[in-house]
Design an enzyme around this catalytic site. Sequence first.
Site, PDB file in Angstrom:
ATOM      1  N   SER A  21       0.485  -9.917  -0.465  1.00 35.83           N
ATOM      2  CA  SER A  21       0.212  -8.453  -0.338  1.00 35.83           C
ATOM      3  C   SER A  21       0.527  -7.821   0.982  1.00 35.83           C
ATOM      4  O   SER A  21       0.780  -6.484   1.048  1.00 35.83           O
ATOM      5  CB  SER A  21      -1.110  -7.991  -0.810  1.00 35.83           C
ATOM      6  N   LYS A  76       0.820  -1.257   0.007  1.00 32.85           N
ATOM      7  CA  LYS A  76      -0.083   0.060  -0.065  1.00 32.85           C
ATOM      8  C   LYS A  76       0.792   1.146  -0.157  1.00 32.85           C
ATOM      9  O   LYS A  76       0.438   2.160  -0.282  1.00 32.85           O
ATOM     10  CB  LYS A  76      -0.995  -0.020   1.304  1.00 32.85           C
TER      11      LYS A  76
END
Length: 417
Positions: free
Chosen positions: A310, A55
């Site tokens: 992720s 992110k």
Amino acid sequence: MARDLPTGTGVVVAAQTLGSTVRKTQLELSLRLSGIRRQPVLLKREDTQVGRSYKVRGAYNVISGLSEEERTAGVVCASAGNHAQGVAFACRQLKIHGKVFLPSTTPRQKRARIRDIGGPWIEQIIGGATFDEASAAANDYARDNNATYVHPFDDPQTIAGQGTVVKEIFEQASEPPTTVVVPVGGGGLLSGTAIWLREFHPEVRIIGVEPEGAPSMKAALEAGGPVTLESIDGFADGTAVARVGNLTFEITRELVDDIIAVPEGAICSEMLDLYQVEGIIAEPSGALASAAVARFLPDLPEGPIACVVSGGNNDVSRYDDIVERSLVYEGLRHYFLVTFPQEPGALRHFLDDVLDDGDDIILFEYTKKNNRETGPALVGIEIVESIHLTPLLARMAESPLDIQKLEPNSPVFSFLL
């Protein structure tokens, strides 16, 4: 594609903007998954990124492009935790004040990391029970205070920044992957992946993976546009989004080959496999892509498969729940309501005649603790292999005891457990 949507070239520019500010994370071969698939499976280790999530790529790409006036007014974001850490890192690096609106379900570990990463540049505000409620509160604040709202997925610069993950994969791989599999929440990572691949490697198959408890992209594709799910399972908190973005929907509809959903129990099993075999501490959303590759994807093109791990922001206190969900999903742990008649030997009969060697009682609790004579007992049983369930149920059916199996998707199951 519409001209105002981000492009693969935008991902290249974002990579230049990020430079050495973020880590170029490892691309590792998984022998376990490669053995299952009988073709190379590569894991892109964004769990080792700054903030332990990809992110930061999108957040930094957005915030670094703000004008001096916008920087002075500050930034605001909503996040389940990982995007907030990316914003916190960017704010500290660029010396910009920011406010982070978090849903109440955000694990303590992520809250502590946001505080550590952002320091005095970041203020945390609890803004609702879900990401979407936190997002609404953050948008209200941004509008009322002239602050810049840094969207976690539905912004061209966010999407371009997140697309740098797949650009790195193809720079690192000794043989170009033929399939790329990524987790899907709001769709930013998937969209960034798609726009870069379709511009530079259009032949690659692109697959997005959602948690079964929050299939917002699949719902949008079926409805022909983003829709808000009435309820979601917040277990995979990094991808527990009730409504995908408008931009990310358009890109996904046009460029992505397939979207699939993975049950939360399978995510837990994959988290445990990643930890025990590869030594990777993945959060639930971080295990989505590899869980799909291990169990749910049909035949894929020959050649390497790239999976994005992720994120790795997982609170250790959640592991009891993770193990529980995995065992239930694998058919190794089962729960029953057993009514024992008030006569000598009833419990002994259950132990000797109903249970078999290897069957283990892991829970025994009367449901009416102040009147055991009229209430059944909640009994949890763990078996060695899932195939042992059928003979266990047969022995229960032959028993004079009143035994009711609790199904994992039943309201009674969730109420008692």
